[in-house]
Write an enzyme that holds these catalytic residues in place. Structure first.
Site, PDB file in Angstrom:
ATOM      1  N   ARG A 103      -4.002  -7.574  -7.788  1.00  0.00           N
ATOM      2  CA  ARG A 103      -2.875  -7.292  -8.678  1.00  0.00           C
ATOM      3  C   ARG A 103      -1.610  -7.852  -8.069  1.00  0.00           C
ATOM      4  NH1 ARG A 103      -1.902  -1.255 -10.722  1.00  0.00           N
ATOM      5  NH2 ARG A 103      -1.302  -0.989  -8.570  1.00  0.00           N
ATOM      6  N   THR A 107       4.346  -8.028 -11.035  1.00  0.00           N
ATOM      7  CA  THR A 107       4.044  -7.994 -12.477  1.00  0.00           C
ATOM      8  C   THR A 107       2.906  -7.032 -12.809  1.00  0.00           C
ATOM      9  OG1 THR A 107       2.371  -9.730 -12.282  1.00  0.00           O
ATOM     10  CG2 THR A 107       4.651 -10.443 -12.646  1.00  0.00           C
ATOM     11  N   ASP A 199      -4.117   3.723  -2.155  1.00  0.00           N
ATOM     12  CA  ASP A 199      -4.665   2.371  -2.328  1.00  0.00           C
ATOM     13  C   ASP A 199      -6.132   2.354  -1.880  1.00  0.00           C
ATOM     14  OD1 ASP A 199      -5.425  -0.389  -1.647  1.00  0.00           O
ATOM     15  OD2 ASP A 199      -3.369  -0.837  -2.229  1.00  0.00           O
ATOM     16  N   ASP A 202      -7.003  -0.415   0.793  1.00  0.00           N
ATOM     17  CA  ASP A 202      -6.432  -0.127   2.118  1.00  0.00           C
ATOM     18  C   ASP A 202      -7.148   1.049   2.784  1.00  0.00           C
ATOM     19  OD1 ASP A 202      -4.647  -2.185   2.004  1.00  0.00           O
ATOM     20  OD2 ASP A 202      -2.943  -0.963   1.405  1.00  0.00           O
TER      21      ASP A 202
HETATM   22  C1  PRP Z   1      -6.874  -2.407  -7.015  1.00  0.00           C
HETATM   23  C2  PRP Z   1      -8.156  -1.816  -7.554  1.00  0.00           C
HETATM   24  C3  PRP Z   1      -8.328  -2.528  -8.853  1.00  0.00           C
HETATM   25  C4  PRP Z   1      -6.917  -2.727  -9.307  1.00  0.00           C
HETATM   26  C5  PRP Z   1      -6.647  -1.724 -10.380  1.00  0.00           C
HETATM   27  O1  PRP Z   1      -7.089  -3.637  -6.458  1.00  0.00           O
HETATM   28  O2  PRP Z   1      -9.233  -1.953  -6.692  1.00  0.00           O
HETATM   29  O3  PRP Z   1      -9.005  -3.773  -8.733  1.00  0.00           O
HETATM   30  O4  PRP Z   1      -6.071  -2.486  -8.193  1.00  0.00           O
HETATM   31  O5  PRP Z   1      -5.402  -1.910 -10.934  1.00  0.00           O
HETATM   32  P1  PRP Z   1      -5.199  -2.359 -12.434  1.00  0.00           P
HETATM   33  O6  PRP Z   1      -6.064  -1.466 -13.263  1.00  0.00           O
HETATM   34  O7  PRP Z   1      -3.735  -2.081 -12.647  1.00  0.00           O
HETATM   35  O8  PRP Z   1      -5.522  -3.800 -12.577  1.00  0.00           O
HETATM   36  P2  PRP Z   1      -5.945  -4.424  -5.641  1.00  0.00           P
HETATM   37  O9  PRP Z   1      -5.202  -5.362  -6.537  1.00  0.00           O
HETATM   38  O10 PRP Z   1      -5.104  -3.422  -4.910  1.00  0.00           O
HETATM   39  O11 PRP Z   1      -6.739  -5.332  -4.665  1.00  0.00           O
HETATM   40  P3  PRP Z   1      -7.684  -4.948  -3.433  1.00  0.00           P
HETATM   41  O12 PRP Z   1      -8.880  -4.240  -4.006  1.00  0.00           O
HETATM   42  O13 PRP Z   1      -8.014  -6.298  -2.890  1.00  0.00           O
HETATM   43  O14 PRP Z   1      -6.927  -4.101  -2.461  1.00  0.00           O
HETATM   44  N1  URA Z   2      -5.074   0.350  -7.092  1.00  0.00           N
HETATM   45  C1  URA Z   2      -5.294   1.304  -6.164  1.00  0.00           C
HETATM   46  O1  URA Z   2      -5.948   1.050  -5.147  1.00  0.00           O
HETATM   47  N2  URA Z   2      -4.778   2.524  -6.357  1.00  0.00           N
HETATM   48  C2  URA Z   2      -4.072   2.836  -7.455  1.00  0.00           C
HETATM   49  O2  URA Z   2      -3.629   4.005  -7.596  1.00  0.00           O
HETATM   50  C3  URA Z   2      -3.843   1.839  -8.410  1.00  0.00           C
HETATM   51  C4  URA Z   2      -4.369   0.600  -8.202  1.00  0.00           C
END
Ligand code: PRP
Ligand code: URA
Length: 208
Positions: A103, A107, A199, A202
């Site tokens: 994400r 944005t 997160d 993380d």
């Molecule tokens: C997180 C999560 C989803 C996304 C959800 O990923 O694992 O893929 O956010 O958010 P959305 O519904 O608003 O699209 P992130 O972008 O943090 O990446 P990561 O898993 O690599 O940490």
């Molecule tokens: N991605 C995450 O990991 N946590 C949230 O709460 C939203 C998006």
């Protein structure tokens, strides 16, 4: 009417509570993600098709069943990775197709960075794996990719959803059932699910 399944199974709800706890360290967090994914996938696959087969026990012939549809596990990187291994042990013949999305922090839109799907679809049922359904952007983008690929049946399996994510995914793709352990209150002003768990990437990988 959105096709949403929120598990009220006591094991799932107990594990979700431990997962949310900010004191839960990455090792325990990863174990909980793995265990919850198995239980949620068990519920999400109750309607898979089977075909009757005969099996010979040491005593006699018995009626059995084979899974009919090839299954694809589709984790969204990174956080969806933690949901794969446990489910894969339950269905070892499944194929695993990774989709890389992150994400954009400003944005909140998904940015695609990894997709090695072959030209023609190789599975009949896809389980998208991602712990968090927040704005729904990542899930919608993944379903778009899988439908362009030719996937016929797609299900979303996650841990926590926001109402906004459910609305977005079910409006864009009403044919995709959503299986989660909880639907939380809302998103905050930076797109995090509240109360959520923080997160998910993380907390699994110790990078927060
Ligand atoms: C997180 C999560 C989803 C996304 C959800 O990923 O694992 O893929 O956010 O958010 P959305 O519904 O608003 O699209 P992130 O972008 O943090 O990446 P990561 O898993 O690599 O940490
Ligand atoms: N991605 C995450 O990991 N946590 C949230 O709460 C939203 C998006």
């Amino acid at each position: 009417m959105p096709d949403v399944h929120v598990s009220n199974h006591p094991l799932i709800q107990h594990k979700l509570t431990l997962l949310r706890d900010r004191e839960t360290e990455p090792k325990k967090f990863r174990a909980l993600v793995r265990e919850m994914a198995i239980l949620l996938a068990y519920e999400a696959t109750q309607d898979l098709s089977v075909e009757p087969v005969s099996v010979q026990t040491p005593l006699a012939a018995a009626q059995g069943y084979d899974l009919r549809d090839p299954i694809g596990l589709v984790p969204i990187l990174r956080a969806g990775l933690g949901m794969v291994e446990g489910i894969w042990e339950m269905m070892p013949s499944a194929e695993v197709w990774h989709i890389g999305l992150y994400r954009d922090e400003r944005t909140l839109r998904p940015v695609e960075y990894y997709n090695k799907l072959p030209v023609a679809p190789t599975v009949h049922v896809c389980l998208i794996l991602d712990p968090m359904l927040a704005t729904g952007g990542s899930a919608v983008a993944t379903v778009d990719i899988l439908k362009r690929w030719g996937a016929q049946r797609i299900k979303f399996v996650g841990l926590i959803a926001a109402p906004e994510g459910i609305e977005r995914l079910s409006s864009a793709h009403p044919d995709v059932p959503i299986h989660v352990a909880a639907v939380d209150e809302c998103l905050n002003n930076i797109g995090y699910i509240v109360p959520g768990l923080g997160d998910a990437g993380d907390r699994q990988f110790g990078t927060g």
